[in-house]
Scaffold this motif. Structure first.
Motif, PDB file in Angstrom:
ATOM      1  N   ALA A  63       0.816  -1.215   0.000  1.00 42.13           N
ATOM      2  CA  ALA A  63       0.000   0.000   0.000  1.00 42.13           C
ATOM      3  C   ALA A  63       0.845   1.257   0.000  1.00 42.13           C
ATOM      4  CB  ALA A  63      -0.944  -0.006   1.204  1.00 42.13           C
ATOM      5  N   GLY A  64       2.035   1.184   0.595  1.00 43.97           N
ATOM      6  CA  GLY A  64       2.928   2.335   0.611  1.00 43.97           C
ATOM      7  C   GLY A  64       3.827   2.434  -0.599  1.00 43.97           C
ATOM      8  N   ARG A  65       3.682   1.483  -1.536  1.00 36.61           N
ATOM      9  CA  ARG A  65       4.595   1.444  -2.679  1.00 36.61           C
ATOM     10  C   ARG A  65       3.878   1.529  -4.031  1.00 36.61           C
ATOM     11  NH1 ARG A  65       9.174  -3.040  -1.409  1.00 36.61           N
ATOM     12  NH2 ARG A  65      10.122  -1.922  -3.173  1.00 36.61           N
ATOM     13  N   THR A  66       2.551   1.640  -4.006  1.00 42.56           N
ATOM     14  CA  THR A  66       1.793   1.803  -5.243  1.00 42.56           C
ATOM     15  C   THR A  66       0.539   2.602  -4.954  1.00 42.56           C
ATOM     16  OG1 THR A  66       0.693   0.663  -7.086  1.00 42.56           O
ATOM     17  CG2 THR A  66       0.540  -0.371  -4.922  1.00 42.56           C
ATOM     18  N   ASP A  67       0.094   3.353  -5.952  1.00 38.32           N
ATOM     19  CA  ASP A  67      -1.167   4.070  -5.844  1.00 38.32           C
ATOM     20  C   ASP A  67      -2.331   3.290  -6.451  1.00 38.32           C
ATOM     21  OD1 ASP A  67      -0.054   6.312  -4.582  1.00 38.32           O
ATOM     22  OD2 ASP A  67       0.529   7.199  -6.501  1.00 38.32           O
ATOM     23  N   LEU A  68      -2.049   2.091  -6.958  1.00 36.72           N
ATOM     24  CA  LEU A  68      -3.114   1.293  -7.547  1.00 36.72           C
ATOM     25  C   LEU A  68      -4.087   0.804  -6.472  1.00 36.72           C
ATOM     26  CD1 LEU A  68      -1.081  -0.941 -10.022  1.00 36.72           C
ATOM     27  CD2 LEU A  68      -2.708   0.858 -10.647  1.00 36.72           C
ATOM     28  N   PRO A  69      -5.371   0.710  -6.790  1.00 40.08           N
ATOM     29  CA  PRO A  69      -6.299   0.013  -5.898  1.00 40.08           C
ATOM     30  C   PRO A  69      -5.831  -1.416  -5.662  1.00 40.08           C
ATOM     31  CG  PRO A  69      -7.504   1.245  -7.558  1.00 40.08           C
ATOM     32  CD  PRO A  69      -6.062   1.308  -7.956  1.00 40.08           C
ATOM     33  N   LEU A  70      -6.094  -1.925  -4.469  1.00 39.36           N
ATOM     34  CA  LEU A  70      -5.614  -3.245  -4.067  1.00 39.36           C
ATOM     35  C   LEU A  70      -6.786  -4.193  -3.851  1.00 39.36           C
ATOM     36  CD1 LEU A  70      -2.962  -2.144  -1.406  1.00 39.36           C
ATOM     37  CD2 LEU A  70      -2.605  -2.552  -3.853  1.00 39.36           C
ATOM     38  N   GLY A  71      -6.552  -5.488  -4.123  1.00 37.69           N
ATOM     39  CA  GLY A  71      -7.599  -6.472  -3.906  1.00 37.69           C
ATOM     40  C   GLY A  71      -7.041  -7.802  -3.453  1.00 37.69           C
ATOM     41  N   THR A  72      -7.832  -8.553  -2.712  1.00 33.17           N
ATOM     42  CA  THR A  72      -7.478  -9.917  -2.327  1.00 33.17           C
ATOM     43  C   THR A  72      -8.179 -10.871  -3.282  1.00 33.17           C
ATOM     44  OG1 THR A  72      -9.313 -10.053  -0.729  1.00 33.17           O
ATOM     45  CG2 THR A  72      -7.185  -9.296   0.088  1.00 33.17           C
ATOM     46  N   ASP A  93      -7.773  -0.798   4.530  1.00 31.83           N
ATOM     47  CA  ASP A  93      -8.496   0.191   3.738  1.00 31.83           C
ATOM     48  C   ASP A  93      -8.016   1.600   4.074  1.00 31.83           C
ATOM     49  OD1 ASP A  93     -10.527   0.512   1.695  1.00 31.83           O
ATOM     50  OD2 ASP A  93     -11.747   1.490   3.224  1.00 31.83           O
ATOM     51  N   GLN A  94      -7.704   1.835   5.343  1.00 31.81           N
ATOM     52  CA  GLN A  94      -7.123   3.121   5.736  1.00 31.81           C
ATOM     53  C   GLN A  94      -5.735   3.303   5.124  1.00 31.81           C
ATOM     54  OE1 GLN A  94      -7.903   5.760   7.805  1.00 31.81           O
ATOM     55  NE2 GLN A  94      -9.928   5.147   8.526  1.00 31.81           N
ATOM     56  N   LEU A  95      -4.905   2.256   5.199  1.00 29.22           N
ATOM     57  CA  LEU A  95      -3.532   2.364   4.709  1.00 29.22           C
ATOM     58  C   LEU A  95      -3.467   2.618   3.210  1.00 29.22           C
ATOM     59  CD1 LEU A  95      -1.850  -0.513   6.762  1.00 29.22           C
ATOM     60  CD2 LEU A  95      -1.421   1.946   7.014  1.00 29.22           C
ATOM     61  N   CYS A  96      -4.442   2.106   2.470  1.00 30.86           N
ATOM     62  CA  CYS A  96      -4.426   2.332   1.023  1.00 30.86           C
ATOM     63  C   CYS A  96      -5.435   3.397   0.602  1.00 30.86           C
ATOM     64  CB  CYS A  96      -4.655   1.028   0.260  1.00 30.86           C
ATOM     65  SG  CYS A  96      -6.282   0.279   0.444  1.00 30.86           S
ATOM     66  N   SER A  97      -5.849   4.232   1.545  1.00 36.01           N
ATOM     67  CA  SER A  97      -6.697   5.402   1.265  1.00 36.01           C
ATOM     68  C   SER A  97      -8.009   5.020   0.583  1.00 36.01           C
ATOM     69  CB  SER A  97      -5.932   6.420   0.404  1.00 36.01           C
ATOM     70  OG  SER A  97      -4.750   6.833   1.048  1.00 36.01           O
ATOM     71  N   GLY A  98      -8.637   3.954   1.102  1.00 32.29           N
ATOM     72  CA  GLY A  98      -9.940   3.560   0.587  1.00 32.29           C
ATOM     73  C   GLY A  98      -9.880   2.882  -0.758  1.00 32.29           C
ATOM     74  N   ARG A  99      -8.779   2.175  -1.053  1.00 31.69           N
ATOM     75  CA  ARG A  99      -8.606   1.541  -2.367  1.00 31.69           C
ATOM     76  C   ARG A  99      -8.683   0.027  -2.301  1.00 31.69           C
ATOM     77  NH1 ARG A  99      -3.406   2.267  -3.817  1.00 31.69           N
ATOM     78  NH2 ARG A  99      -2.756   3.304  -1.894  1.00 31.69           N
ATOM     79  N   LEU A 100      -9.245  -0.524  -1.226  1.00 31.80           N
ATOM     80  CA  LEU A 100      -9.267  -1.972  -1.051  1.00 31.80           C
ATOM     81  C   LEU A 100     -10.564  -2.582  -1.575  1.00 31.80           C
ATOM     82  CD1 LEU A 100      -8.062  -4.610   0.183  1.00 31.80           C
ATOM     83  CD2 LEU A 100      -9.270  -3.999   2.304  1.00 31.80           C
ATOM     84  N   THR A 101     -10.439  -3.727  -2.261  1.00 34.63           N
ATOM     85  CA  THR A 101     -11.565  -4.615  -2.542  1.00 34.63           C
ATOM     86  C   THR A 101     -11.262  -5.950  -1.881  1.00 34.63           C
ATOM     87  OG1 THR A 101     -12.109  -3.565  -4.647  1.00 34.63           O
ATOM     88  CG2 THR A 101     -12.895  -5.809  -4.314  1.00 34.63           C
ATOM     89  N   LEU A 102     -12.201  -6.460  -1.099  1.00 31.66           N
ATOM     90  CA  LEU A 102     -11.985  -7.685  -0.346  1.00 31.66           C
ATOM     91  C   LEU A 102     -12.616  -8.859  -1.077  1.00 31.66           C
ATOM     92  CD1 LEU A 102     -10.705  -8.577   2.385  1.00 31.66           C
ATOM     93  CD2 LEU A 102     -13.017  -8.508   3.337  1.00 31.66           C
ATOM     94  N   GLY A 103     -11.780  -9.687  -1.716  1.00 30.72           N
ATOM     95  CA  GLY A 103     -12.244 -10.931  -2.295  1.00 30.72           C
ATOM     96  C   GLY A 103     -12.167 -12.038  -1.256  1.00 30.72           C
ATOM     97  N   PRO A 154     -12.038   2.945  11.685  1.00 21.52           N
ATOM     98  CA  PRO A 154     -12.997   2.350  10.762  1.00 21.52           C
ATOM     99  C   PRO A 154     -12.406   2.311   9.355  1.00 21.52           C
ATOM    100  CG  PRO A 154     -13.524   4.641  11.105  1.00 21.52           C
ATOM    101  CD  PRO A 154     -12.357   4.340  12.009  1.00 21.52           C
ATOM    102  N   PRO A 155     -13.052   1.638   8.417  1.00 26.22           N
ATOM    103  CA  PRO A 155     -12.576   1.699   7.037  1.00 26.22           C
ATOM    104  C   PRO A 155     -12.558   3.136   6.523  1.00 26.22           C
ATOM    105  CG  PRO A 155     -14.273   0.018   7.293  1.00 26.22           C
ATOM    106  CD  PRO A 155     -14.260   0.808   8.561  1.00 26.22           C
ATOM    107  N   ALA A 156     -11.751   3.381   5.522  1.00 25.99           N
ATOM    108  CA  ALA A 156     -11.676   4.721   4.956  1.00 25.99           C
ATOM    109  C   ALA A 156     -12.988   5.131   4.303  1.00 25.99           C
ATOM    110  CB  ALA A 156     -10.537   4.806   3.943  1.00 25.99           C
ATOM    111  N   ARG A 157     -13.726   4.154   3.755  1.00 21.00           N
ATOM    112  CA  ARG A 157     -15.000   4.442   3.112  1.00 21.00           C
ATOM    113  C   ARG A 157     -16.155   4.031   4.012  1.00 21.00           C
ATOM    114  NH1 ARG A 157     -13.363   0.944  -1.916  1.00 21.00           N
ATOM    115  NH2 ARG A 157     -12.349  -0.051  -0.142  1.00 21.00           N
ATOM    116  N   PRO A 158     -17.196   4.829   4.093  1.00 17.74           N
ATOM    117  CA  PRO A 158     -18.368   4.431   4.874  1.00 17.74           C
ATOM    118  C   PRO A 158     -18.895   3.083   4.398  1.00 17.74           C
ATOM    119  CG  PRO A 158     -18.540   6.723   4.207  1.00 17.74           C
ATOM    120  CD  PRO A 158     -17.357   6.163   3.475  1.00 17.74           C
ATOM    121  N   GLY A 159     -19.111   2.183   5.339  1.00 16.59           N
ATOM    122  CA  GLY A 159     -19.613   0.859   4.998  1.00 16.59           C
ATOM    123  C   GLY A 159     -18.546  -0.136   4.629  1.00 16.59           C
TER     124      GLY A 159
END
Length: 332
Positions: A63-72, A93-103, A154-159
């Protein structure tokens, strides 16, 4: 259709050099138009060519080495205690500024014995549905109110992050449609199986928008024959992993691997258009399986950026399924 990068990190090599190479690969992926980065997980008892355990830990580093959204792609739910997963996913989600998708997928039943997770004696499908509901309730909870206690931070994004659910069966596709934000298909799901599950997902989803994502091995060369020869040389360890376990699956059971995203740019464009026509909205490209030289992976990414994506962007074919605002934030 959106393309992402699926990272191959395994236990057959030291971890930090692999992660450093992955970070450099993501730079090339972003430069060439890929819009997300994905990582799977496994809990091996011997060295294997993929994956690593504790996918959220590795993604937190990236998360600290790319600006791409991240996913599992995907996290194995049986390895986690639900409340702790809610905390850790919210923190990522906080560490990647709300860019996480949880698979999420269930994972093997023995994970409970080996790493302390499990389904609390409930039917696996029932437990997974309760887990998804618990995550969403926890991520949406407000301090000082009745109901589930919130996690802090909490997560960076509501919900919280979007949740994609995996599973090889028809029931898995329907479950993803009814309680998830999308469906995630694995590398070893053959194209016929993928198309069937995507159709079942869409049927169960009805008019509601939803994601269908898949991971695919990919190697692109101007010469299709050379692409196949190169893939035969460097993709063998990963393909052997699947075939030795009879884990490359078609509609009627195990089948021989087929690699539609190995070939010329025109071959790959045609395959991606077939995926889009079957309802797939996102494909994660595994361009650097164990043993693949970095220059081979970078060449694939360069050709994806210069010769594949421009063709996909041209008008033609059916429009992609509509997506909600939450789903548009997912997967890039």
């Amino acid at each position: 259709m959106r393309l992402g990068a699926a990272l191959d990190l395994g236990s057959a090599q030291a971890t930090r050099p692999q992660v450093d190479r992955a970070a450099r690969l993501l730079e090339a992926a972003e430069e060439n138009g890929l819009t997300s980065a994905w990582l799977g997980e496994s809990y091996h008892v011997r060295p294997e060519v993929f994956h690593l355990p504790a996918v959220l830990v590795v993604l937190a580093h990236l998360a600290g080495r790319t600006d791409l959204p991240l996913g599992t792609a995907v996290l194995l739910a049986r390895a986690y205690e639900p409340r702790r997963l809610a905390y850790e996913a919210a923190l990522l989600d906080q560490l990647c500024s709300g860019r996480l998708t949880l698979g999420l997928a269930l994972g093997n039943a023995d994970l409970a014995e080996r790493v302390g997770g499990g389904t609390d004696g409930r039917r696996p499908a029932e437990w997974l549905a309760a887990l998804v509901a618990s995550l969403r309730e926890t991520w949406s909870a407000a301090p000082g109110t009745e109901g589930p206690a919130p996690v802090m931070p909490p997560p960076a994004r509501p919900g919280g992050p979007p949740i994609l659910l995996g599973g090889r069966t028809s029931a898995g596709a329907v479950r993803a449609a009814t309680i998830g934000d999308g469906y995630y298909a694995a590398t070893n799901y053959g194209d016929d199986l993928l198309a069937a599950r995507a159709a079942e997902y869409r049927d169960a989803r009805g008019a509601a928008p939803g994601e269908v994502a898949v991971t695919r091995l990919c190697l692109v060369d101007e010469d299709a024959g050379r692409a196949r020869e190169t893939a035969a040389e460097y993709f063998a360890p990963v393909l052997d992993y699947y075939t030795s376990r009879r884990a490359w699956m078609g509609l009627d059971g195990p089948e021989a691997p087929r690699l539609p995203l190995v070939g010329s740019p025109a071959d790959v464009v045609a395959a991606l258009r077939r995926y889009a026509a079957s309802g797939v909205t996102s494909v994660q490209l595994r361009v650097a399986p164990y043993g693949t030289p970095p220059e081979v992976a970078r060449r694939t990414l360069t050709l994806v950026g210069s010769a594949v994506l421009p063709e996909l962007d041209k008008a033609g074919g059916d429009p992609p399924p509509a997506r909600s605002d939450t789903e548009r934030r997912a997967l890039g």
